[in-house]
Motif scaffolding. Structure first.
Motif, PDB file in Angstrom:
ATOM      1  N   UNK A 141       0.852  -1.189   0.000  1.00 26.17           N
ATOM      2  CA  UNK A 141       0.000   0.000   0.000  1.00 26.17           C
ATOM      3  C   UNK A 141       0.887   1.237   0.000  1.00 26.17           C
ATOM      4  N   UNK A 142       0.324   2.398  -0.271  1.00 25.03           N
ATOM      5  CA  UNK A 142       1.123   3.626  -0.162  1.00 25.03           C
ATOM      6  C   UNK A 142       1.727   3.796   1.243  1.00 25.03           C
ATOM      7  N   UNK A 143       0.976   3.418   2.278  1.00 28.37           N
ATOM      8  CA  UNK A 143       1.496   3.543   3.643  1.00 28.37           C
ATOM      9  C   UNK A 143       2.699   2.619   3.854  1.00 28.37           C
ATOM     10  N   UNK A 144       2.620   1.389   3.347  1.00 27.23           N
ATOM     11  CA  UNK A 144       3.754   0.473   3.476  1.00 27.23           C
ATOM     12  C   UNK A 144       4.944   0.993   2.680  1.00 27.23           C
ATOM     13  N   UNK A 145       4.690   1.418   1.438  1.00 27.24           N
ATOM     14  CA  UNK A 145       5.773   1.965   0.606  1.00 27.24           C
ATOM     15  C   UNK A 145       6.462   3.112   1.323  1.00 27.24           C
ATOM     16  N   UNK A 146       5.700   4.048   1.861  1.00 24.48           N
ATOM     17  CA  UNK A 146       6.282   5.197   2.550  1.00 24.48           C
ATOM     18  C   UNK A 146       7.014   4.762   3.814  1.00 24.48           C
ATOM     19  N   UNK A 147       6.455   3.800   4.529  1.00 25.42           N
ATOM     20  CA  UNK A 147       7.121   3.292   5.731  1.00 25.42           C
ATOM     21  C   UNK A 147       8.447   2.636   5.410  1.00 25.42           C
ATOM     22  N   UNK A 148       8.486   1.871   4.313  1.00 24.89           N
ATOM     23  CA  UNK A 148       9.737   1.237   3.901  1.00 24.89           C
ATOM     24  C   UNK A 148      10.766   2.274   3.466  1.00 24.89           C
ATOM     25  N   UNK A 149      10.318   3.285   2.733  1.00 26.65           N
ATOM     26  CA  UNK A 149      11.232   4.365   2.321  1.00 26.65           C
ATOM     27  C   UNK A 149      11.803   5.082   3.540  1.00 26.65           C
ATOM     28  N   UNK A 150      10.947   5.392   4.503  1.00 23.32           N
ATOM     29  CA  UNK A 150      11.414   6.067   5.718  1.00 23.32           C
ATOM     30  C   UNK A 150      12.389   5.186   6.488  1.00 23.32           C
ATOM     31  N   UNK A 151      12.041   3.914   6.635  1.00 26.46           N
ATOM     32  CA  UNK A 151      12.915   2.977   7.347  1.00 26.46           C
ATOM     33  C   UNK A 151      14.284   2.916   6.686  1.00 26.46           C
ATOM     34  N   UNK A 188       4.273  -1.368  17.883  1.00 32.40           N
ATOM     35  CA  UNK A 188       2.965  -1.279  18.538  1.00 32.40           C
ATOM     36  C   UNK A 188       2.116  -0.117  18.016  1.00 32.40           C
ATOM     37  N   UNK A 189       2.751   0.883  17.410  1.00 31.95           N
ATOM     38  CA  UNK A 189       2.022   2.012  16.819  1.00 31.95           C
ATOM     39  C   UNK A 189       1.613   1.735  15.369  1.00 31.95           C
ATOM     40  N   UNK A 190       1.979   0.561  14.859  1.00 32.42           N
ATOM     41  CA  UNK A 190       1.639   0.215  13.483  1.00 32.42           C
ATOM     42  C   UNK A 190       2.629   0.735  12.457  1.00 32.42           C
ATOM     43  N   UNK A 191       3.745   1.299  12.913  1.00 28.54           N
ATOM     44  CA  UNK A 191       4.769   1.830  12.007  1.00 28.54           C
ATOM     45  C   UNK A 191       5.703   0.715  11.548  1.00 28.54           C
ATOM     46  N   UNK A 192       6.207   0.839  10.317  1.00 26.07           N
ATOM     47  CA  UNK A 192       7.207  -0.099   9.813  1.00 26.07           C
ATOM     48  C   UNK A 192       8.476   0.086  10.644  1.00 26.07           C
ATOM     49  N   UNK A 193       8.886  -0.990  11.303  1.00 25.45           N
ATOM     50  CA  UNK A 193      10.028  -0.920  12.209  1.00 25.45           C
ATOM     51  C   UNK A 193      11.179  -1.828  11.800  1.00 25.45           C
ATOM     52  N   UNK A 194      10.904  -2.824  10.973  1.00 29.08           N
ATOM     53  CA  UNK A 194      11.940  -3.776  10.573  1.00 29.08           C
ATOM     54  C   UNK A 194      11.522  -4.428   9.269  1.00 29.08           C
ATOM     55  N   UNK A 232      18.658  -6.635   2.578  1.00 27.91           N
ATOM     56  CA  UNK A 232      18.117  -5.399   3.126  1.00 27.91           C
ATOM     57  C   UNK A 232      17.469  -5.664   4.488  1.00 27.91           C
ATOM     58  N   UNK A 233      18.257  -6.268   5.352  1.00 28.13           N
ATOM     59  CA  UNK A 233      17.827  -6.588   6.715  1.00 28.13           C
ATOM     60  C   UNK A 233      17.978  -5.312   7.544  1.00 28.13           C
ATOM     61  N   UNK A 234      16.854  -4.798   8.072  1.00 26.10           N
ATOM     62  CA  UNK A 234      16.888  -3.499   8.751  1.00 26.10           C
ATOM     63  C   UNK A 234      15.978  -3.479   9.973  1.00 26.10           C
ATOM     64  N   UNK A 235      16.447  -2.794  11.008  1.00 25.52           N
ATOM     65  CA  UNK A 235      15.624  -2.425  12.164  1.00 25.52           C
ATOM     66  C   UNK A 235      15.794  -0.929  12.340  1.00 25.52           C
ATOM     67  N   UNK A 236      14.683  -0.227  12.524  1.00 29.01           N
ATOM     68  CA  UNK A 236      14.741   1.224  12.659  1.00 29.01           C
ATOM     69  C   UNK A 236      15.638   1.603  13.838  1.00 29.01           C
ATOM     70  N   UNK A 237      16.457   2.655  13.684  1.00 32.93           N
ATOM     71  CA  UNK A 237      17.357   3.064  14.770  1.00 32.93           C
ATOM     72  C   UNK A 237      16.649   3.310  16.108  1.00 32.93           C
ATOM     73  N   UNK A 238      15.421   3.786  16.094  1.00 36.24           N
ATOM     74  CA  UNK A 238      14.724   4.050  17.367  1.00 36.24           C
ATOM     75  C   UNK A 238      14.386   2.758  18.105  1.00 36.24           C
ATOM     76  N   UNK A 239      14.473   1.621  17.399  1.00 31.61           N
ATOM     77  CA  UNK A 239      14.157   0.335  18.015  1.00 31.61           C
ATOM     78  C   UNK A 239      15.392  -0.526  18.272  1.00 31.61           C
TER      79      UNK A 239
END
Length: 174
Positions: A12-22, A68-74, A94-101
């Motif tokens: 979805x656009x939300x997933x695409x944007x979440x992956x780009x941000x991550x 838990x907020x529904x954001x792409x984190x990994x 492309x194994x990733x975990x967001x820096x905040x996590x």
């Protein structure tokens, strides 16, 4: 708190944007995921589009972890081999975990979810990945059961005069 993992989520656009941000945030925090900081979402976008194209062709599958907020984190991408002598193992990219996590055990959780997913793939006996040397990543992957099976010295040029080894890791699924 833990992540909720989904294999092959709807793009979805939300997933695409979440992956780009991550991918952008991980890269800008110094993560070894194909870019060197500073990087923008627009610089990352073509690489993500290539993953999406490979997904549409059935060659790549996406594993995504939401917080838990529904954001792409990994995230991690599985790529299947097309060479008939190598179809018994899959690449993990492309194994990733967001820096905040980071520091919460989510990297280990991601690799556990990836192993679980790969075990369900028909005919897959191992997961193979490569990582950039000089960051301690091979120690982390080793602690998750991966074994170093190869190393190409100075194969990754991060910057002029800063070459890193390409470390090849393997997790047998037997």
């Amino acid at each position: 708190m833990s992540l909720t993992f989904t294999l092959d989520p709807a793009v979805t656009p939300a997933l695409r944007d979440g992956l780009l941000d991550l991918w952008t945030d991980v890269s800008n925090a110094g993560g070894a995921v194909g870019f060197v900081p500073p990087v923008t979402r627009e610089a990352v976008r073509p690489a993500l589009v290539k993953h999406f194209a490979a997904m549409a062709e059935g060659q790549t599958r996406l594993l995504v972890g939401h917080d838990e907020a529904g954001e792409v984190a990994a995230t991690a991408f599985f790529t299947f081999n097309t060479h008939h002598l190598m179809t018994h193992w899959v690449w993990l990219y492309t194994v990733m975990v967001h820096p905040r996590h980071q520091g919460k055990g989510y990297g280990r959780d991601l690799l556990t979810a990836a192993e679980r997913a790969a075990r369900a793939f028909d005919g897959i006996d191992a997961i193979r990945l490569s990582c950039r040397g000089g960051l301690g990543l091979e120690r982390f992957y080793g602690s998750c059961g991966y074994k170093e099976v190869g190393r190409i010295p100075d194969a990754i040029r991060v910057a002029p005069g800063d070459d890193r080894d390409d470390v090849i890791m393997l997790l047998p699924l037997d």
